[in-house]
Design a protein around this motif. Structure first.
Motif, PDB file in Angstrom:
ATOM      1  N   ASP A  34       0.853  -1.176   0.000  1.00 37.81           N
ATOM      2  CA  ASP A  34       0.000   0.000   0.000  1.00 37.81           C
ATOM      3  C   ASP A  34       0.897   1.236   0.000  1.00 37.81           C
ATOM      4  O   ASP A  34       2.044   1.164   0.436  1.00 37.81           O
ATOM      5  CB  ASP A  34      -0.840  -0.038   1.294  1.00 37.81           C
ATOM      6  N   THR A 180      -5.058  10.781   0.161  1.00 30.78           N
ATOM      7  CA  THR A 180      -5.811  11.967   0.571  1.00 30.78           C
ATOM      8  C   THR A 180      -7.198  11.546   0.993  1.00 30.78           C
ATOM      9  O   THR A 180      -7.746  10.578   0.472  1.00 30.78           O
ATOM     10  CB  THR A 180      -5.914  12.987  -0.575  1.00 30.78           C
ATOM     11  N   GLN A 181      -7.757  12.242   1.982  1.00 30.68           N
ATOM     12  CA  GLN A 181      -9.150  11.951   2.316  1.00 30.68           C
ATOM     13  C   GLN A 181     -10.081  13.020   1.756  1.00 30.68           C
ATOM     14  O   GLN A 181     -11.255  13.051   2.073  1.00 30.68           O
ATOM     15  CB  GLN A 181      -9.332  11.785   3.818  1.00 30.68           C
ATOM     16  N   GLU A 187      -6.511  17.121   4.295  1.00 34.75           N
ATOM     17  CA  GLU A 187      -6.392  15.988   3.390  1.00 34.75           C
ATOM     18  C   GLU A 187      -5.624  14.794   3.941  1.00 34.75           C
ATOM     19  O   GLU A 187      -5.883  13.671   3.527  1.00 34.75           O
ATOM     20  CB  GLU A 187      -5.767  16.439   2.057  1.00 34.75           C
ATOM     21  N   MET A 244     -12.939   6.018   9.839  1.00 34.69           N
ATOM     22  CA  MET A 244     -12.752   4.587  10.021  1.00 34.69           C
ATOM     23  C   MET A 244     -11.750   4.088   8.986  1.00 34.69           C
ATOM     24  O   MET A 244     -12.034   4.111   7.795  1.00 34.69           O
ATOM     25  CB  MET A 244     -14.114   3.895   9.843  1.00 34.69           C
ATOM     26  N   PRO A 245     -10.549   3.680   9.411  1.00 36.06           N
ATOM     27  CA  PRO A 245      -9.592   3.157   8.433  1.00 36.06           C
ATOM     28  C   PRO A 245     -10.123   1.875   7.800  1.00 36.06           C
ATOM     29  O   PRO A 245     -10.751   1.061   8.489  1.00 36.06           O
ATOM     30  CB  PRO A 245      -8.343   2.855   9.265  1.00 36.06           C
ATOM     31  N   ALA A 246      -9.884   1.698   6.498  1.00 40.77           N
ATOM     32  CA  ALA A 246     -10.320   0.472   5.833  1.00 40.77           C
ATOM     33  C   ALA A 246      -9.576  -0.723   6.420  1.00 40.77           C
ATOM     34  O   ALA A 246     -10.131  -1.795   6.576  1.00 40.77           O
ATOM     35  CB  ALA A 246     -10.089   0.573   4.335  1.00 40.77           C
ATOM     36  N   SER A 247      -8.295  -0.522   6.739  1.00 39.68           N
ATOM     37  CA  SER A 247      -7.534  -1.542   7.450  1.00 39.68           C
ATOM     38  C   SER A 247      -6.368  -0.840   8.117  1.00 39.68           C
ATOM     39  O   SER A 247      -6.023   0.282   7.761  1.00 39.68           O
ATOM     40  CB  SER A 247      -7.027  -2.616   6.497  1.00 39.68           C
ATOM     41  N   LYS A 252      -6.072   4.102   3.341  1.00 37.56           N
ATOM     42  CA  LYS A 252      -7.426   4.564   3.054  1.00 37.56           C
ATOM     43  C   LYS A 252      -8.318   4.537   4.297  1.00 37.56           C
ATOM     44  O   LYS A 252      -8.320   3.585   5.060  1.00 37.56           O
ATOM     45  CB  LYS A 252      -8.032   3.667   1.976  1.00 37.56           C
ATOM     46  N   TYR A 254     -12.446   6.095   5.763  1.00 31.26           N
ATOM     47  CA  TYR A 254     -13.701   6.724   5.373  1.00 31.26           C
ATOM     48  C   TYR A 254     -14.211   7.579   6.518  1.00 31.26           C
ATOM     49  O   TYR A 254     -14.247   7.140   7.669  1.00 31.26           O
ATOM     50  CB  TYR A 254     -14.736   5.667   4.977  1.00 31.26           C
ATOM     51  N   SER A 255     -14.612   8.790   6.191  1.00 27.55           N
ATOM     52  CA  SER A 255     -15.102   9.723   7.204  1.00 27.55           C
ATOM     53  C   SER A 255     -16.289   9.135   7.955  1.00 27.55           C
ATOM     54  O   SER A 255     -17.108   8.427   7.390  1.00 27.55           O
ATOM     55  CB  SER A 255     -15.514  11.029   6.520  1.00 27.55           C
ATOM     56  N   LEU A 256     -16.368   9.441   9.222  1.00 25.52           N
ATOM     57  CA  LEU A 256     -17.481   8.964  10.039  1.00 25.52           C
ATOM     58  C   LEU A 256     -18.794   9.591   9.581  1.00 25.52           C
ATOM     59  O   LEU A 256     -19.862   9.033   9.774  1.00 25.52           O
ATOM     60  CB  LEU A 256     -17.215   9.356  11.500  1.00 25.52           C
ATOM     61  N   PHE A 257     -18.703  10.772   8.990  1.00 19.83           N
ATOM     62  CA  PHE A 257     -19.905  11.489   8.586  1.00 19.83           C
ATOM     63  C   PHE A 257     -20.111  11.339   7.086  1.00 19.83           C
ATOM     64  O   PHE A 257     -19.175  11.113   6.337  1.00 19.83           O
ATOM     65  CB  PHE A 257     -19.779  12.977   8.932  1.00 19.83           C
TER      66      PHE A 257
ATOM     67  N   ALA B 175     -15.380  -1.141   6.175  1.00 19.49           N
ATOM     68  CA  ALA B 175     -15.226   0.143   6.879  1.00 19.49           C
ATOM     69  C   ALA B 175     -16.420   1.046   6.593  1.00 19.49           C
ATOM     70  O   ALA B 175     -16.921   1.738   7.476  1.00 19.49           O
ATOM     71  CB  ALA B 175     -13.933   0.824   6.449  1.00 19.49           C
ATOM     72  N   VAL B 179     -19.374   2.779   9.183  1.00 23.13           N
ATOM     73  CA  VAL B 179     -19.797   4.179   9.314  1.00 23.13           C
ATOM     74  C   VAL B 179     -21.212   4.410   8.795  1.00 23.13           C
ATOM     75  O   VAL B 179     -21.646   5.546   8.668  1.00 23.13           O
ATOM     76  CB  VAL B 179     -18.808   5.149   8.631  1.00 23.13           C
TER      77      VAL B 179
END
Lengths: 550, 258
Positions: A34, A180-181, A187, A244-247, A252, A254-257, B175, B179
């Motif tokens: 990764d 980047t997020q 970011e 929440m990290p994908a792993s 990568k 994903y935002s909680l919101f 993931a 969420v």
């Protein structure tokens, strides 16, 4: 630099850097499939270099003199240099991405060099690299002087400064690799965010501990602003970056919101990054260096209070003005607009306070480019905050949002206010810090001033024009009642302005390069002088640490 | 009269200045003061958005992204497309006429994070899905100036050569479920296969995609290549679903024509 650390401190620092290197190694191994693995190597390298530098100096002689008798300026010095290096890097990126909009083939067909990946390198480079380092360095200087106390320990200032720079390096290298997020000004991905929280908590503890040691009954104005900068940036950063990290082995997350809630949280963060990173921090700079340089007390202590609490309370409401006419519920949009307009009062209180402080010192503004930087910064602060309140009015916002007008507004704040006050502060600070008579070349300071001013004016006017033309073209109708212009028509109309903007940016960058050169030459060439009373004193000593207010 | 109106304000200010004078002698008092003052606005504006039911419209037909589309979305984010393209059509006449029905909150219900954007160097993409053919999208991404000579968009030819990474798609969907996106166990387990199946309709994995994501799911050779799944497949699949997750906006705003 090392000679100011005791053997025990060097050992402790080696343990910290060793641990950091280990974490880097673990990241490099688990993230090998990764992009995160590349970050592991960068972290490992960063800490390994520090580890060996420390190890090399481990058996050097211990510091002999009483350290408590002087201020701790080594981290400030390094911070100033780092700020200027980031300025050159970040602004070069800015000129490059601006040129890509005029000449899109300037990317040379590589994956990493597209506008989308380089643009955050520019924004983070100047906001966090240049601005952040300047804030940390000047806060170290100011909190010690206004408290008449040395910082409480030797390691945490380095930890904050270098740790923050590691964050900046991870951020910038990550964007180039595509990590980047996508949240503007936030970011970097989850592990960088966690690291920044650690650094920031240490920063806050350091600040509070220094204040606790102060030899002054009152906390000086600049410190209120720096304190709000540290605290609120922490709150914003933590909430906006909940993800929440994908792993745990990949970058990568994903935002909680999601959707509406995410948009509101993002602009609550985004606009307050402007408020508490790019405004209150730099107001701290203004409130210390401007009166100091002008040798005048702050015009009004009460105005400072009004401005401070007004900014802290009002700013947090205004983020939703970024979401006018969107799917965000209407009542939140209205609240955002209302508070944005009210915000003009505390903003102008500070701008007015700064300019009135110069009353009786205008001849100095004429002769001294350093003070002129600060004066122009205060003027741009007033202009930008007026423009900001104006742009938050719903119909105006409909035109300005999504167009270059917003870009112009942001840059009149960033170049005219943030960068100008920083350059002014650096020119005021460097001779004091390195104990020199003056800057190496006052002519170079003049050149820098005029380049920076011209660059800003060209940039801002180009973006005003292009933004308003763009916005109006999008909503122009012909006699038949249909839209007059296609999107591409508006894009073609932008071309000359994009060239002008790249040119303005280039002038500004040239100024920053001159500044870096001038600072380096000052350190190397200008003779030492004995400082006049630049060490911690008790409150009974006759000289006040700062110009007396009210 | 003017004085009378201003008097309470003057008193309030006087009180505040005196309080502050005492506060600025204690760093922790100042600290808590700042935290409290700076928290109020955020709490008032943000907290209700999570509790009031009408923040987001409900739509039982709202569909989630397939693994391939989600992978495409992640590429869209990776390349920073959001820096120039918004995905939010505002409630302004010219925007509705140019792009289509204005965006509803429900359309980005499963978007972590949202991609509403803040700057349009290029047009809005909220209703891009099915507007152009796959072939147009691919050629446009390979070199935008082949199709739109005035375009200043960067070229993304390398996507066509880069095989799509699918081994972490289960983690990503997992993931997203954590969420709040309603992916089932089965969807998460088969994410990698479904991604391959959606981009290679002749393979044996395509049936599972219909089964899990519905018969209306677009299963095509998005990039035109029949031998493997590339990042171009994923990005084009994502671009072709934009604005198609629900048809609620079209039902609510029937006037907006194409």
């Amino acid at each position: 630099m090392m000679s100011n650390l005791t053997g025990a401190e060097r050992t402790r620092a080696m343990m910290i850097t060793g641990l950091g290197a280990l974490i880097g190694l673990v990241m490099a191994i688990v993230g090998r499939n990764d992009p995160m693995g590349a970050h592991g190597w960068i972290i490992l390298l960063f800490f390994a270099v520090l580890f060996f530098v420390l190890g090399n100096a481990l058996y050097d002689p211990e510091p002999t003199e009483d350290r408590g008798a002087s201020y701790y300026d080594d981290p400030t010095k390094v911070g100033i240099i780092l700020a200027l290096v980031w300025a050159v890097v970040g602004m070069s990126m800015g000129v490059w991405v601006a040129s890509q909009l005029a000449w899109p083939d300037l990317r040379f067909d590589a994956a990493w060099s597209s506008f989308g990946r380089l643009r955050p390198v520019h924004t983070s480079g100047v906001i966090f690299g240049f601005g952040g380092n300047a804030l940390i360095a000047t806060s170290y200087h100011i909190m010690q002087r206004t408290s008449r106390a040395r910082m409480p320990d030797q390691i945490s200032p380095w930890f904050v400064l270098l740790g923050f720079n590691l964050f900046c390096i991870i951020a910038a290298s990550g964007y180039i690799m595509g990590i980047t997020q996508s949240k503007e000004y936030a970011e970097p991905e989850w592990y960088a965010d966690i690291w920044l929280v650690i650094v920031w908590v240490v920063y806050f503890i350091l600040y509070i501990r220094t204040l606790a040691r102060r030899n002054e009954p009152h906390i000086y104005v600049a410190n209120w602003y720096y304190l709000s900068f540290i605290l609120v940036v922490a709150i914003l950063h933590i909430v906006n970056n909940l993800a929440m990290p994908a792993s745990l082995t990949g970058a990568k997350s994903y935002s909680l919101f999601s959707g509406v809630q995410d948009a509101m949280t993002q602009w609550w963060y985004g606009h307050n990054a402007v408020a508490f990173f790019l405004t209150t921090g730099f107001l701290g700079m203004l409130y210390y260096f401007l009166p100091k340089r002008a040798e005048r007390p702050i015009y009004s202590y009460r105005l400072s209070i009004l401005s401070f609490w007004g900014i802290v309370f009002f700013y947090i409401w205004v983020g939703s003005h970024h979401l006018m006419y969107t799917a965000l519920p209407h009542w939140v949009q209205t609240l955002g607009m209302t508070f944005s307009i009210m915000l003009l009062v505390p903003s102008w209180a500070s701008a007015g306070n700064a300019l009135m402080t110069l009353n009786g010192a205008w001849h100095k503004v004429r002769d001294d480019a350093t003070l002129r930087f600060m004066m122009v910064a205060a003027v741009f602060y007033g202009l930008s905050t007026f423009e900001g309140s104006f742009m938050a009015i719903r119909p105006v916002n409909g035109l300005s949002h999504y167009t270059d007008w917003t870009v112009g507004h942001v840059h009149s704040g960033a170049m005219g206010w943030v960068a100008m006050i920083t350059f002014g502060s650096i020119y005021a600070l460097v001779p004091v810090l390195w104990r020199r008579e003056t800057m190496y070349s006052w002519k170079a300071v003049e050149w820098h001033f005029w380049l920076a001013l011209t660059g800003t004016v060209i940039y801002v006017f180009a973006m005003w024009n292009s933004g308003i033309i763009q916005g109006l073209m999008w909503r122009t109708y012909n006699e038949a009642g249909t839209l007059r212009y296609s999107f591409v028509d508006s894009l073609v109309a932008m071309h000359p302005y994009y060239i002008a903007r790249a040119f303005g940016g280039l002038l500004f960058l040239t100024g920053a390069c001159i500044c870096l050169w001038n600072v380096v030459m000052t350190i190397r060439r200008v003779p030492h002088v004995a400082p006049s009373l630049d060490y911690p004193t008790s409150s009974e000593a006759m000289e006040p640490a700062v110009p007396v207010a009210e | 009269m003017f004085k009378k109106i201003l008097k309470p304000f003057a008193r309030l200010f006087e009180f505040q200045a005196r309080t502050h004078y005492r506060m600025e002698r204690h760093s922790m008092a100042l600290t808590f003061g700042i935290i409290i003052a700076a928290s109020i606005g955020g709490i008032v504006e943000i907290a209700p958005l999570f509790t009031i039911d009408d923040t987001v419209e409900t739509d039982p037909d709202m569909r989630v992204y397939t693994p391939l589309e989600q992978a495409g979305r992640d590429i869209y984010i990776r390349e920073g497309c959001y820096a120039c393209h918004s995905q939010m059509i505002r409630t302004l006449r010219d925007e509705v006429e140019r792009y289509g029905p204005y965006s509803l909150a429900v359309e980005s219900q499963y978007d972590h994070p949202m991609l509403w954007g803040s700057k349009r160097t290029g047009p809005d993409l909220a209703r891009l899905g099915d507007k152009y053919s796959d072939d147009w999208q691919v050629r446009h991404l390979v070199n935008p100036r082949d199709l739109v000579p005035e375009s200043v968009m960067p070229q993304y030819a390398f996507l066509l050569e880069k095989p799509l990474r699918t081994d972490d798609l289960s983690d990503r969907l997992g993931a997203l479920r954590a969420v709040g996106v309603p992916y089932t166990d089965e969807m998460i387990l088969n994410a990698a296969d479904d991604a391959a199946g959606q981009a290679l309709p002749d393979g044996d994995k395509a049936d599972g995609v219909f089964e899990r994501y519905g018969d209306a799911t677009a299963i095509r050779y998005f990039d035109g290549r029949r031998d493997r799944v590339t990042e171009m497949d994923a990005l084009v699949a994502y671009l072709q679903i934009l604005g198609k997750l629900t048809d609620l906006p079209a039902q609510m705003q029937p006037i907006a024509e194409e």
